[in-house]
Design an enzyme around this catalytic site. Structure first.
Site, short mmCIF file in Angstrom:
data_model
loop_
_atom_site.label_atom_id
_atom_site.label_comp_id
_atom_site.label_asym_id
_atom_site.label_seq_id
_atom_site.Cartn_x
_atom_site.Cartn_y
_atom_site.Cartn_z
N GLY A 291 0.80 -1.22 0.00
CA GLY A 291 0.00 0.00 0.00
C GLY A 291 0.83 1.26 0.00
N ARG A 292 2.00 1.20 0.61
CA ARG A 292 2.83 2.42 0.67
C ARG A 292 3.38 2.81 -0.70
NH1 ARG A 292 5.40 0.30 6.27
NH2 ARG A 292 3.82 1.19 7.64
N GLY A 412 -1.26 8.52 8.15
CA GLY A 412 -1.81 7.24 7.74
C GLY A 412 -0.76 6.23 7.31
N GLU A 413 -1.08 4.95 7.46
CA GLU A 413 -0.21 3.81 7.11
C GLU A 413 1.17 3.92 7.78
OE1 GLU A 413 -0.17 2.29 3.20
OE2 GLU A 413 -2.24 2.81 2.78
N GLY A 414 1.16 4.36 9.02
CA GLY A 414 2.39 4.50 9.80
C GLY A 414 2.79 5.96 9.90
#
Length: 591
Positions: A291-292, A412-414
């Site tokens: 996703g990243r 988001g996402e970390g």
């Protein structure tokens, strides 16, 4: 050992088991920390195969036409909803199942091609790009990577067309960037046929509109009192599934359905376990890696929109009898946006290629991409906002919306701060283990220890005396390639010095970690840019020399990146860290 030390050892052990199980290949980012340039990861610059490029070009033309005719980003923001007609259209084009195999109705695209699609959406509407990311890049990606054939056959056909939607549910009150702190419980039934899930999830994109959710919950570890995280496929029609808040009001990406839900004694069949039981955290981190990269693509698309808007306004808006583009401080902003957009695209393409090539360990590179592109986009939006001046503040232009939308990217996402420390600590593990071999041998010599220490010492010494070679093919890039090699050598020397000076306390020294991680990220970014320039020059030569690309923005990025790297390394010894800590401590204790 006191309680704090016990907790630290437990955290280290968990990290070791999660991140360093199995053989450890020396990837590009880890190579930087050891003073190596792992050239076969990054050179030559990756390109999408011609047959796939043809299909991709057709898909992009169709997508652009659809977005132009049907996607109204301002209306999506005002209504806080993405129309079902838009979702259906994206499904027809294949956007919602780009990387899924053709046997399940997908396009079977590579990650590099998928990134180009997400970049196109990211140019126009952050809400829609986040929705697609949540559905495909992390929502159904877990199913693609870890699902059994039966699970994929059951779920994928409707998910890839958008008839059904997916979501990825990790975040809780105590678990976000700290993914290992999931508290939702999954208790096995007495007959072992199902698990009973209890707990709440929040900030979940697509929560209230999803038909299938990948949910992380804790399951007992047989034979012990411990628990481990397991991934489950949950559907909202299961008794006990309760939406607590369908659309949580928020500052930006308002079109996404960000929700909160609870599971109250929800019975999930054992057939719905995704991946190995107890390995849910590995599932989550692997999916987030994927996703990243598309996260980076979305940011790249938005940065290109910033550049287009900045150029258009600077060429038409007049002040003091000059266009804005005639003023050097405006030129500076436009040049910086152009340089960063070029680098963001290069990093995204490069990182996507690691996935497509099946390389083993690219967790550091995806973390670097996420932090770098989200920070750079924020600066790009700030620059174009300033070029437009007061008009940018009003809602008839998209800039105020773009600024609101972009702010979540650094969280988001970390969260970027968490990922920054992660980059530094995981990167330093390799040389740190070699120094430990040497130190342990000095303290307790043995034949086996001496052999390991000799190998470790040889590795450290070799990196200390040898400047790595950066094999650029183009003659005009040799000087920049040599400078990049020297900076990698200096970076390795600085890492070694920090490890020797601070030893284990460096695990808590986040200001030191930040400088090391920032230098590493710029080294990776510069490598991607240099490789991309080199590839474009070589492609031009193979095609007869025309058209010749203009690399002024790319060269500017290298100049500025090299300067930043030198600054980060100098800051390891010349800084205000003690004053920063003292001032913060005073505020925190005095209130």
């Amino acid at each position: 050992m006191n309680k704090l030390d016990e907790q630290r050892q437990k955290e280290i052990q968990q990290a070791e088991e999660l991140l360093f199980a199995g053989p450890q290949a020396l990837g590009f980012a880890k190579g930087l920390f050891q003073g190596h340039f792992v050239s076969d990861w990054v050179m030559p610059y990756p390109r999408i195969p011609a047959d796939e490029q043809t299909v991709l070009d057709h898909t992009l033309r169709e997508l652009r036409q659809f977005l132009y005719e049907h996607l109204d980003a301002a209306e999506i923001d005002r209504r806080a909803d993405i129309p079902r007609s838009v979702i259906d259209g994206l499904g027809r084009i294949g956007v919602l199942g780009m990387t899924a195999p053709k046997e399940y109705g997908g396009h079977g695209f590579s990650q590099m091609a998928n990134c180009r699609v997400l970049e196109e959406i990211g140019r126009r509407c952050a809400s829609t790009s986040v929705f697609v990311n949540a559905h495909h890049s992390i929502g159904i990606r877990a199913l693609l990577l870890f699902g059994t054939r039966e699970q994929r056959q059951k779920w994928l056909p409707k998910l890839v067309t958008g008839e059904q939607l997916g979501a990825f549910a990790l975040t809780e009150k105590e678990a976000g960037s700290d993914a290992a702190n999931v508290q939702m419980q999954a208790r096995p039934s007495e007959d072992g046929s199902h698990f009973i899930l209890n707990g709440e999830k929040r900030y979940i994109t697509n929560a209230a509109i999803a038909h299938e959710l990948t949910v992380m919950a804790r399951t007992p570890v047989p034979g012990s009192d411990k628990t481990a995280i397991t991934a489950f496929l949950v559907t909202p029609d299961m008794p006990g599934f309760e939406i607590l808040e369908a659309r949580m009001p928020k500052m930006g990406i308002r079109g996404t359905a960000t929700g909160r839900f609870a599971l109250r004694d929800v019975k999930v069949p054992k057939e719905n376990i995704l991946g190995p039981i107890g390995k849910g955290l590995k599932v989550a981190l692997t999916v987030l890696d994927f996703g990243r990269t598309t996260f980076g693509a979305c940011c790249t698309g938005a940065a290109k929109t910033c550049l287009e808007m900045a150029i258009q306004h600077a060429n038409t808006r007049k002040q003091f009898n000059k266009t804005l583009g005639e003023f050097e401080l405006v030129k500076k902003k436009i040049a910086r946006i152009a340089a960063d957009a070029y680098a963001m695209e290069a990093m995204t393409t490069m990182t996507g290629s690691f996935i497509d090539r099946g390389l083993e360990d690219y967790m550091l590179e995806t973390a670097m991409l996420k932090v770098f592109t989200t920070e750079r986009l924020w600066e790009c939006i700030n620059d174009v906002f300033q070029i437009y001046g007061g008009s940018a503040y009003f809602s008839d232009l998209p800039l105020e919306r773009m600024m609101r939308d972009a702010r979540i990217n650094q969280i988001g996402e970390g969260a970027n701060e968490v990922l920054t420390s992660f980059i530094a600590l995981v990167g330093m593990r390799g040389p740190g283990m070699e120094f430990k071999e040497i130190y342990d041998t000095m303290m307790k010599p043995s034949r086996e220890a001496m052999s390991k220490a000799w190998a470790a010492g040889k590795s450290r010494l070799g990196a200390a005396i040898r400047v790595p070679d950066v094999p650029a093919q183009s003659e005009q890039l040799r000087g920049q390639a040599r400078e990049l090699g020297r900076l990698i050598w200096r970076f390795n020397f600085a890492v070694n010095r920090a490890l020797i000076m601070y030893r284990e306390p460096i695990l808590d020294m986040q200001l030191v970690q930040e400088r090391i991680a920032n230098a590493a990220m710029d080294l990776f970014a510069s490598t991607c840019v240099l490789s991309r320039i080199d590839g474009e020059i070589q492609l031009t030569r193979r095609n007869g020399g025309t058209p010749s690309p203009d690399h002024s923005a790319a060269n500017l990025f290298l100049y500025q990146s090299f300067r930043r790297i030198r600054g980060f390394l100098a800051g390891l010894s010349d800084n205000d860290d003690k004053a920063v800590i003292a001032a913060a401590k005073s505020c925190l204790t005095s209130g």
